[in-house]
Every structure is written in structure tokens, then in C-alpha cells.
Design a protein around this motif. Structure first.
Motif, PDB file in Angstrom:
ATOM      1  N   ARG A 113       1.737  -2.759 -12.849  1.00 43.04           N
ATOM      2  CA  ARG A 113       1.410  -2.987 -11.435  1.00 43.04           C
ATOM      3  C   ARG A 113       1.451  -4.468 -11.125  1.00 43.04           C
ATOM      4  NH1 ARG A 113      -2.259   1.739 -11.137  1.00 43.04           N
ATOM      5  NH2 ARG A 113      -1.017   3.165  -9.914  1.00 43.04           N
TER       6      ARG A 113
ATOM      7  N   ASP B  24      -5.014  -5.058  -7.697  1.00 43.32           N
ATOM      8  CA  ASP B  24      -5.413  -3.937  -6.850  1.00 43.32           C
ATOM      9  C   ASP B  24      -4.849  -2.637  -7.418  1.00 43.32           C
ATOM     10  OD1 ASP B  24      -6.330  -2.378  -4.782  1.00 43.32           O
ATOM     11  OD2 ASP B  24      -4.770  -2.994  -3.370  1.00 43.32           O
TER      12      ASP B  24
ATOM     13  N   SER C 248      -1.800  -1.225  -5.654  1.00 44.34           N
ATOM     14  CA  SER C 248      -0.616  -2.076  -5.515  1.00 44.34           C
ATOM     15  C   SER C 248       0.610  -1.412  -6.139  1.00 44.34           C
ATOM     16  CB  SER C 248      -0.851  -3.439  -6.162  1.00 44.34           C
ATOM     17  OG  SER C 248      -1.037  -3.297  -7.547  1.00 44.34           O
TER      18      SER C 248
END
Length: 135
Positions: free
Chosen positions: A50, A54, A57
Motif C-alpha cells: 500500500r 492509511d 489507500s
């Protein structure tokens, strides 16, 4: 049109904005795109690829899949609008919040024009036209 044939048709016309696309071709490809993006998100989560901290995300794999499917998605959307005898420029109405999405949804769900229109022959007639005639 079978789901596999629909996806093959869209991917074989990767950047083909001319002609017409049946409803089944458009919607099967839309489902294919959603499923591929879900798989990409799962892989990004499992591999830890990622972008950012977050949890919602996008990951590297998801970004690659999105970019790879962007052009065929635009092309099949334009061809779907052509089937309803509308210009591909109608896609820009999607930029209008909420209303644009609803208008495009109605266009994409609506049956195409019967017979030829200014964008080409009716895709529903294509298999019959290509079949050899019996004497």
C-alpha cells in the motif's frame, strides 16, 4: 454474449473508440474491472504494497491495474454511448456531481438503437450478418 467473450472483445479493442458496444459487453467488463480491483486490493494488503499508512489507500498493484484498465474502460463507455446514438463527449457529464452519474447510468442501461446508426452497424446483428447464408 458470454462474460468471457465480452471481456475479450473489450480487451481486443483496447483503445478502440469507434463502433458500438452492446449492454452485455459493457456490464460484463464493468464487473470484470470491479473484481480485478478487489483482487488487486487484497494482494496489496497481503503483500504490504500500500502507498501510505492509511489502510484505505491504494497499493502499487491496484494502481497498476487501474491504469491498465483505464483506457479500455473509457473506450467501451464511448462505444456504449455510440450504441444509444450519442457522442462519446457525453462522458463528460459524469463530471457533474450526482446528476452526471445518474444520467450516464440511464444511458448505459438503455437499449441501443435498432439497426445502423451514425456510429455503425447494430452489434446485435453482427453474428447473424457474419454467418454464411444457406442457398
Amino acid at each position: 454474449m458470454s462474460p468471457v467473450d465480452a471481456v475479450k472483445s473489450v480487451l481486443s479493442q483496447y483503445a478502440g473508440f469507434h463502433g458500438r458496444a452492446r449492454r452485455s459487453e459493457y456490464w460484463w467488463f464493468a464487473l470484470f474491472s470491479v473484481l480485478i480491483n478487489i483482487v488487486a486490493a487484497i494482494l496489496d494488503g497481503a503483500l504490504g504494497t500500500r502507498i501510505g499508512s492509511d489502510p484505505d489507500s491504494t497499493g502499487v498493484i491496484g494502481l497498476i491495474v487501474t491504469l491498465a484498465l483505464l483506457l479500455p474502460s473509457l473506450a467501451v463507455s464511448v462505444r456504449r454511448l455510440h450504441d444509444t446514438d450519442r457522442s462519446g463527449w457525453w462522458l463528460l457529464i459524469g463530471l457533474v456531481p450526482l446528476v452526471g452519474f445518474i444520467v450516464l447510468l440511464v444511458f448505459f442501461v438503455k437499449d441501443g438503437t435498432q439497426g445502423s446508426n451514425r456510429f455503425g452497424a447494430d452489434p446485435k446483428d453482427a453474428p447473424h450478418a457474419a454467418a454464411p447464408r444457406m442457398a
